[in-house]
Motif scaffolding. Structure first.
Motif, short mmCIF file in Angstrom:
data_model
loop_
_atom_site.label_atom_id
_atom_site.label_comp_id
_atom_site.label_asym_id
_atom_site.label_seq_id
_atom_site.Cartn_x
_atom_site.Cartn_y
_atom_site.Cartn_z
N LEU A 48 0.83 -1.21 0.00
CA LEU A 48 0.00 0.00 0.00
C LEU A 48 0.86 1.25 0.00
O LEU A 48 1.89 1.31 0.66
CB LEU A 48 -0.91 0.02 1.23
CG LEU A 48 -1.96 -1.07 1.35
CD1 LEU A 48 -2.61 -1.01 2.73
CD2 LEU A 48 -3.03 -0.90 0.27
N ASP A 49 0.42 2.22 -0.77
CA ASP A 49 1.02 3.55 -0.73
C ASP A 49 0.09 4.41 0.11
O ASP A 49 -1.01 4.78 -0.32
CB ASP A 49 1.15 4.11 -2.16
CG ASP A 49 1.77 5.49 -2.18
OD1 ASP A 49 2.25 5.94 -1.11
OD2 ASP A 49 1.77 6.13 -3.24
N LEU A 56 -3.59 3.93 -1.42
CA LEU A 56 -3.64 3.38 -2.78
C LEU A 56 -2.88 2.07 -2.83
O LEU A 56 -1.90 1.88 -2.10
CB LEU A 56 -3.02 4.37 -3.78
CG LEU A 56 -3.73 5.73 -3.94
CD1 LEU A 56 -2.89 6.64 -4.84
CD2 LEU A 56 -5.13 5.54 -4.52
N LEU A 57 -3.32 1.16 -3.68
CA LEU A 57 -2.59 -0.08 -3.90
C LEU A 57 -1.38 0.18 -4.78
O LEU A 57 -1.47 0.88 -5.79
CB LEU A 57 -3.49 -1.12 -4.58
CG LEU A 57 -4.60 -1.75 -3.75
CD1 LEU A 57 -5.45 -2.66 -4.63
CD2 LEU A 57 -4.04 -2.54 -2.59
N THR A 58 -0.25 -0.40 -4.40
CA THR A 58 0.91 -0.37 -5.29
C THR A 58 0.69 -1.44 -6.37
O THR A 58 -0.26 -2.22 -6.31
CB THR A 58 2.18 -0.69 -4.50
OG1 THR A 58 2.08 -2.02 -3.98
CG2 THR A 58 2.40 0.29 -3.36
N GLU A 59 1.56 -1.50 -7.33
CA GLU A 59 1.46 -2.53 -8.36
C GLU A 59 1.57 -3.92 -7.72
O GLU A 59 0.86 -4.85 -8.10
CB GLU A 59 2.54 -2.35 -9.43
CG GLU A 59 2.32 -1.14 -10.31
CD GLU A 59 0.97 -1.17 -11.01
OE1 GLU A 59 0.60 -2.24 -11.55
OE2 GLU A 59 0.28 -0.13 -11.01
N PHE A 64 -1.07 -8.87 -5.26
CA PHE A 64 -1.40 -9.59 -4.04
C PHE A 64 -2.91 -9.63 -3.83
O PHE A 64 -3.45 -10.62 -3.31
CB PHE A 64 -0.72 -8.92 -2.83
CG PHE A 64 -0.94 -9.66 -1.55
CD1 PHE A 64 -0.26 -10.83 -1.29
CD2 PHE A 64 -1.84 -9.18 -0.60
CE1 PHE A 64 -0.47 -11.53 -0.10
CE2 PHE A 64 -2.06 -9.86 0.58
CZ PHE A 64 -1.37 -11.05 0.83
N LYS A 65 -3.62 -8.57 -4.22
CA LYS A 65 -5.08 -8.55 -4.09
C LYS A 65 -5.69 -9.71 -4.88
O LYS A 65 -6.61 -10.40 -4.40
CB LYS A 65 -5.64 -7.22 -4.58
CG LYS A 65 -7.16 -7.14 -4.53
CD LYS A 65 -7.67 -5.84 -5.13
CE LYS A 65 -9.20 -5.81 -5.13
NZ LYS A 65 -9.72 -4.57 -5.75
N LYS A 66 -5.20 -9.92 -6.09
CA LYS A 66 -5.72 -11.02 -6.91
C LYS A 66 -5.46 -12.35 -6.24
O LYS A 66 -6.33 -13.23 -6.19
CB LYS A 66 -5.07 -10.98 -8.30
CG LYS A 66 -5.58 -12.04 -9.25
CD LYS A 66 -4.93 -11.91 -10.63
CE LYS A 66 -5.45 -13.00 -11.56
NZ LYS A 66 -4.82 -12.92 -12.91
N TYR A 67 -4.24 -12.52 -5.69
CA TYR A 67 -3.89 -13.75 -5.00
C TYR A 67 -4.79 -13.95 -3.78
O TYR A 67 -5.34 -15.04 -3.55
CB TYR A 67 -2.43 -13.71 -4.56
CG TYR A 67 -2.07 -14.72 -3.49
CD1 TYR A 67 -1.80 -16.05 -3.83
CD2 TYR A 67 -2.03 -14.36 -2.14
CE1 TYR A 67 -1.50 -16.98 -2.85
CE2 TYR A 67 -1.72 -15.28 -1.16
CZ TYR A 67 -1.45 -16.59 -1.51
OH TYR A 67 -1.16 -17.51 -0.55
N ALA A 68 -4.98 -12.90 -2.99
CA ALA A 68 -5.80 -12.99 -1.78
C ALA A 68 -7.23 -13.36 -2.10
O ALA A 68 -7.84 -14.20 -1.43
CB ALA A 68 -5.76 -11.66 -1.02
N GLN A 69 -7.79 -12.77 -3.17
CA GLN A 69 -9.15 -13.09 -3.56
C GLN A 69 -9.28 -14.54 -4.00
O GLN A 69 -10.25 -15.22 -3.69
CB GLN A 69 -9.63 -12.15 -4.67
CG GLN A 69 -11.11 -12.27 -4.98
CD GLN A 69 -11.98 -11.91 -3.79
OE1 GLN A 69 -11.95 -10.79 -3.31
NE2 GLN A 69 -12.74 -12.87 -3.29
N GLU A 70 -8.27 -15.03 -4.74
CA GLU A 70 -8.28 -16.43 -5.17
C GLU A 70 -8.25 -17.37 -3.97
O GLU A 70 -8.95 -18.39 -3.95
CB GLU A 70 -7.09 -16.71 -6.09
CG GLU A 70 -7.21 -16.07 -7.46
CD GLU A 70 -5.95 -16.25 -8.30
OE1 GLU A 70 -4.93 -16.76 -7.74
OE2 GLU A 70 -5.98 -15.89 -9.49
#
Length: 297
Positions: A48-49, A56-59, A64-70
């Motif tokens: 996070l920035d 804001l989410l960093t790249e 990591f958001k995609k991984y966490a949701q999966e």
């Protein structure tokens, strides 16, 4: 990291606000901050920035958001597998329908489905028929009742139930019950109440352009019921599918003027996605829904 920490991160990535996320997760802001710090330590990256004004989410955070949701989806699927006993289907089917559809087409479908699958429950979002396709595309609804476009829908399946003409409705106690002349003459001289969007409006606009007609539009609104409510006040004549007049509370309050072949017919029915991807429970509900739709043949 554990599932609660992943859920906390996902919630924060959506709200982008530590205070609101902490309230939603029943945490203190400092506890939430410690969770994010642990996740950053374990991933050895900055997720996070954040400063005093925004988060804001960093790249790396987006990855990591995609991984966490999966991971959360896989946990939900595992829970469903472990708790699944027998073949009885249980859950909620989300549908989208206009008010008219709720008392004309949808009841038969609900009866068919709940008779066969009594543990499936309905959650119905009502709104303008023009919003039905978007509701399915955006996964707010698994199925919708609406007018089916002539050109078909990409990645969608449809099931026609009834055909109904588009007509003009004038309040019986209003000033527009004795309309005469050609359609061009009538639509050039009588105020109109029209839907803002949707198939009826598309056809109407196309027709007036082809005939160089300049109509007087008294009002534009969302939903057929709203069109009739304004037409009932004598504001103008309303453009609606005839099925709305035949089955609604305004049944005996209007004179109906046919549009003939000018605007054609509505082909009204069900709209759903061609394929479904999601949890096991929702896939079972989707398959049950398709079986009921096929019974309309």
């Amino acid at each position: 990291m554990n599932f609660y920490e992943l859920e906390s991160f996902i919630t924060l990535s959506k709200l982008l606000h530590f205070g609101k996320t902490a309230d939603k997760m029943n945490l203190s802001p400092s506890a939430l901050s410690r969770i994010i710090s642990r996740l950053e330590e374990e991933t050895n990256t900055v997720l996070l920035d954040r400063n005093n004004r925004q988060v804001l989410l960093t790249e790396q955070g987006k990855i990591f958001k995609k991984y966490a949701q999966e991971m959360l989806d896989k946990r939900k699927e595992l829970d469903e597998r472990l708790s699944d006993v027998g073949d009885e289907i249980e859950g909620t089917l989300h549908a989208y329908a206009s008010v008219t559809a709720c008392y004309t087409i949808l009841p038969e479908f609900i009866q068919k489905l709940t008779t066969r699958y009594p543990k499936i429950h309905f959650s119905v979002e009502t709104g303008d028929p023009a919003g039905a396709i978007a509701a399915v595309k955006e996964n707010r609804a698994m199925i919708a009742v609406a007018a089916i476009p002539e050109s078909g829908l990409s990645m969608m399946e449809t099931k026609s139930v009834v055909k109904t003409p588009l007509v003009y409705a004038a309040a019986k106690n209003g000033p527009y019950t004795s309309l005469q002349g050609s359609p061009q003459d009538i639509l050039s001289s009588v105020p109109l109440v029209l839907p803002k969007t949707g198939l009826a409006r598309v056809r109407f606009d196309k027709w007036i352009r082809s005939r160089n007609v300049k109509p007087t539009i008294a009002a534009e609104t969302e939903g057929n019921e709203a069109v009739l409510a304004l037409a009932a006040s004598g504001l103008g004549i309303g453009l609606v599918p005839q099925i709305v007049l035949e089955n609604g509370p305004y049944k005996n309050e209007f004179e109906i003027f046919t549009a003939g072949n000018i605007l054609g017919y509505y082909n009204v029915g069900f709209i759903r996605k061609s394929e479904f991807s999601g949890t096991i429970t929702n896939k079972k509900i989707f398959d049950a829904m398709v079986k009921v739709l096929n019974s309309y043949d």
